[in-house]
Scaffold this active site. Structure first.
Site, PDB file in Angstrom:
ATOM      1  N   ASP A  26      -2.084 -18.530   1.841  1.00 23.79           N
ATOM      2  CA  ASP A  26      -3.003 -19.397   1.081  1.00 23.79           C
ATOM      3  C   ASP A  26      -3.619 -20.453   1.985  1.00 23.79           C
ATOM      4  OD1 ASP A  26      -0.395 -20.390   1.197  1.00 23.79           O
ATOM      5  OD2 ASP A  26      -0.350 -21.157  -0.852  1.00 23.79           O
ATOM      6  N   ASP A  40     -11.844  -9.613   4.608  1.00 23.63           N
ATOM      7  CA  ASP A  40     -13.112  -9.781   3.876  1.00 23.63           C
ATOM      8  C   ASP A  40     -13.569 -11.237   4.006  1.00 23.63           C
ATOM      9  OD1 ASP A  40     -13.406  -7.142   3.037  1.00 23.63           O
ATOM     10  OD2 ASP A  40     -13.739  -7.653   0.936  1.00 23.63           O
ATOM     11  N   TYR A  93       0.820  -1.219   0.000  1.00 27.61           N
ATOM     12  CA  TYR A  93       0.000   0.000   0.000  1.00 27.61           C
ATOM     13  C   TYR A  93       0.852   1.265   0.000  1.00 27.61           C
ATOM     14  CZ  TYR A  93      -4.416  -2.453   0.762  1.00 27.61           C
ATOM     15  OH  TYR A  93      -5.528  -3.239   0.602  1.00 27.61           O
ATOM     16  N   LYS A 110       3.765 -15.091   3.580  1.00 32.33           N
ATOM     17  CA  LYS A 110       4.050 -15.955   2.442  1.00 32.33           C
ATOM     18  C   LYS A 110       5.569 -16.083   2.393  1.00 32.33           C
ATOM     19  CE  LYS A 110       2.824 -18.147  -1.381  1.00 32.33           C
ATOM     20  NZ  LYS A 110       2.032 -19.386  -1.403  1.00 32.33           N
ATOM     21  N   ASP A 120      -5.943  -7.115   4.321  1.00 27.85           N
ATOM     22  CA  ASP A 120      -7.123  -6.625   3.605  1.00 27.85           C
ATOM     23  C   ASP A 120      -7.945  -7.806   3.102  1.00 27.85           C
ATOM     24  OD1 ASP A 120      -8.863  -4.838   2.177  1.00 27.85           O
ATOM     25  OD2 ASP A 120      -7.815  -5.444   0.352  1.00 27.85           O
TER      26      ASP A 120
HETATM   27  C1  IPM Z   1     -10.421  -1.720   3.471  1.00 28.83           C
HETATM   28  C2  IPM Z   1     -10.539  -1.248   2.045  1.00 28.83           C
HETATM   29  C3  IPM Z   1      -9.381  -0.323   1.705  1.00 28.83           C
HETATM   30  C4  IPM Z   1      -8.106  -1.148   1.836  1.00 28.83           C
HETATM   31  C5  IPM Z   1      -9.413   0.370   0.339  1.00 28.83           C
HETATM   32  C6  IPM Z   1     -10.723   1.020   0.063  1.00 28.83           C
HETATM   33  C7  IPM Z   1      -8.286   1.332   0.217  1.00 28.83           C
HETATM   34  O1  IPM Z   1     -10.630  -2.320   1.167  1.00 28.83           O
HETATM   35  O2  IPM Z   1     -10.427  -0.874   4.384  1.00 28.83           O
HETATM   36  O3  IPM Z   1     -10.346  -2.935   3.702  1.00 28.83           O
HETATM   37  O4  IPM Z   1      -7.723  -1.836   0.889  1.00 28.83           O
HETATM   38  O5  IPM Z   1      -7.513  -1.093   2.898  1.00 28.83           O
HETATM   39 MN    MN Z   2     -10.767  -4.229   2.175  1.00 26.44          MN
END
Ligand code: IPM
Ligand code: MN
Ligand code: NAD
Length: 342
Positions: free
Chosen positions: A217, A245, A133, A184, A241
Site C-alpha cells: 500500500d 499497471d 495465480y 504485505k 500485476d
Molecule cells: C498481465 C495481465 C495478466 C496478469 C492477466 C491477463 C492474466 O494482467 O500480464 O499483467 O494478471 O498477469
Molecule cells: Mn496486468
C-alpha cells in the site's frame, strides 16, 4: 557475435489491439536487420468462440520448439459475458507462463518527459508462477446462500528464492544497486515472512546491493509521489500485476510498459508481451500505442543475444518518447517512426 538468425519465433497476436501492436513490433525488428522466421498461432477469443479451444497441450508442446514467443494480448472485452472470465487468461496466458516455467516477469520502466516518473528508471521483477495465480482453492455449495469460495496463495521457498536471486543479480548489474522487496508482511504473515526471510538469507551474497522494504500500500504512494526511490523491485505475482499497471501510468502511460516473461534457465522459450491488455475500447482504430509491444520485442532480441539491435530499438524508442509529442500519433505512424530510426 555469431549470427544465429533467423530465429524461429511463435507469434500470438491475440485479441483486441494485440495483433495491431504486434504487427508494429515485428515491423521494427525487420528494420533492425535481425531475421525472424515467424509462425502465426491463431489463438485467443475468436479461436475459442469458433472451436472451443483455448490452448491445447499439443499446441503448448509445439510452442516449446521455438526460440521465443511474441504475444500481443488475450482476453475478451470488459462486460462481454459470452466467454467465462479467466477462460483465455488462465487457459492461454497462465498456461504458457506456468507450462514453460516463465518464472520471472521482468517489467522495466523509464519515465517519459512530463510524466510523474520523468527521469526515473526502475524494474519490477514479478514472480510469475505462484502466489494467488497458482489456482489453489475452490468452491463449495455453489449458488447457495452458504457458498464458500477460497483462493489461496502458494509461495514456495524454491519459487521465491529463484525470483529473489534473479532480482539481486539484476540489481547488482545496475548503477544504483538497490533492491526493494514489496509485500504485505504486516498482514500476510505466512507468505510475507517467507519472502522477507528469503531476501534476508540471500542478501549477504550480494553485499554491494542495498536492500529496502515497502508494504504494497505504501509502495503505491511512493510510486506516485517519489518513483525515483526505486531501482529494482521484487514482489509476488498479484502485487506485481497491480504495481506494474500503476508504474506504467506514472511512467507516461500503460502504452509504454513492456515485459519479458523469462525462463532464465533457458529450458524452453521465453515470452515477450506488453503489460497492457487487449484494450477492446480502442481496438481497430489505429489508436493503440505500440511502444510497449516494440520494447517487449527488443527485450526478446536482448534475450536472444542480439544486443546491438536491441540497443538500437531502445534508443530509438527513448529518442521518440523524449522528443515527439506522441499524444495522438497513430499506431502505424509510431511503428513507422521507430522503424525509420532503427
Ligand atoms: C498481465 C495481465 C495478466 C496478469 C492477466 C491477463 C492474466 O494482467 O500480464 O499483467 O494478471 O498477469
Ligand atoms: Mn496486468
Ligand atoms: P487493458 O490494459 O486492456 O486496458 C486498460 C486501459 O488502458 C484501457 O482504457 C485501454 O484503452 C488502455 N490501453 C491499454 N493498452 C493501451 C495502448 N497500447 N495504448 C493506449 N491505451 C492503452 O486492461 P482491461 O481493460 O482491464 O482488460 C481488457 C482485456 O485484456 C481483458 O480481457 C483482460 O483480461 C485482458 N488482459 C490481457 C493481458 C495480456 O494478454 N497480457 C493483460 C491485461 C489484460
Amino acid at each position: 557475435m555469431t549470427p544465429k538468425s533467423p530465429y524461429r519465433i511463435a507469434v500470438i497476436g491475440g485479441d483486441g489491439i494485440g495483433p495491431e501492436v504486434t504487427h508494429e513490433a515485428l515491423k521494427v525488428i525487420a528494420a533492425s536487420g535481425v531475421q525472424l522466421d515467424t509462425t502465426e498461432f491463431d489463438l485467443g477469443a475468436d479461436r475459442y468462440v469458433r472451436t472451443g479451444e483455448v490452448l491445447s497441450d499439443e499446441t503448448l508442446e509445439e510452442l516449446r520448439a521455438y526460440d521465443a514467443i511474441v504475444l500481443g494480448a488475450v482476453g475478451p472485452a470488459i462486460g462481454d459475458t459470452t466467454i467465462p472470465p479467466g477462460t483465455l487468461e488462465r487457459g492461454l496466458l497462465l498456461k504458457m507462463r506456468f507450462g514453460l516455467d516463465l518464472y520471472i516477469n521482468m517489467r522495466p520502466f523509464t519515465g517519459v518527459p512530463g510524466s510523474l516518473a520523468a527521469g526515473c528508471d526502475f524494474v519490477v521483477v514479478r514472480e510469475n508462477t505462484e502466489g494467488s495465480y497458482a489456482g489453489e482453492g475452490g468452491v463449495l455449495r455453489y449458488g447457495t446462500p452458504h457458498e464458500v469460495a477460497t483462493q489461496g496463495s502458494v509461495n514456495t521457498r524454491f519459487g521465491v528464492e529463484r525470483c529473489v536471486r534473479y532480482a539481486f543479480r539484476l540489481a547488482q548489474r545496475r548503477p544504483a544497486k538497490k533492491l526493494t522487496l514489496v509485500h504485505k508482511t504486516n498482514v500476510l504473515t505466512f507468505a510475507g515472512d517467507l519472502w522477507q526471510r528469503t531476501v534476508n538469507d540471500v542478501a549477504p551474497e550480494f553485499a554491494d546491493v542495498a536492500v529496502d522494504y515497502n508494504h504494497i500500500d505504501a509502495a503505491c504512494i511512493y510510486m506516485v509521489e517519489n518513483p525515483a526511490r526505486y531501482d529494482v523491485i521484487v514482489t509476488d505475482n498479484l502485487f506485481g500485476d497491480i504495481l506494474t499497471d500503476l508504474a506504467g501510468a506514472v511512467s507516461g502511460g500503460i502504452g509504454f510498459a513492456a515485459s519479458a516473461n523469462l525462463n532464465p534457465d533457458r529450458t524452453g522459450p521465453s515470452m515477450f508481451e506488453p503489460v497492457h491488455g487487449a484494450a477492446h475500447d480502442i481496438a481497430g482504430q489505429n489508436k493503440a500505442n505500440p511502444l510497449a509491444a516494440i520494447v517487449s520485442s527488443a527485450l526478446m532480441l536482448e534475450h536472444l543475444g542480439e544486443d546491438d539491435a536491441a540497443q538500437k530499438i531502445f534508443s530509438a524508442v527513448r529518442e521518440y518518447a523524449d522528443h515527439s509529442p506522441q499524444t495522438d500519433a497513430s499506431t502505424t505512424a509510431v511503428g513507422d517512426a521507430i522503424a525509420g530510426k532503427v
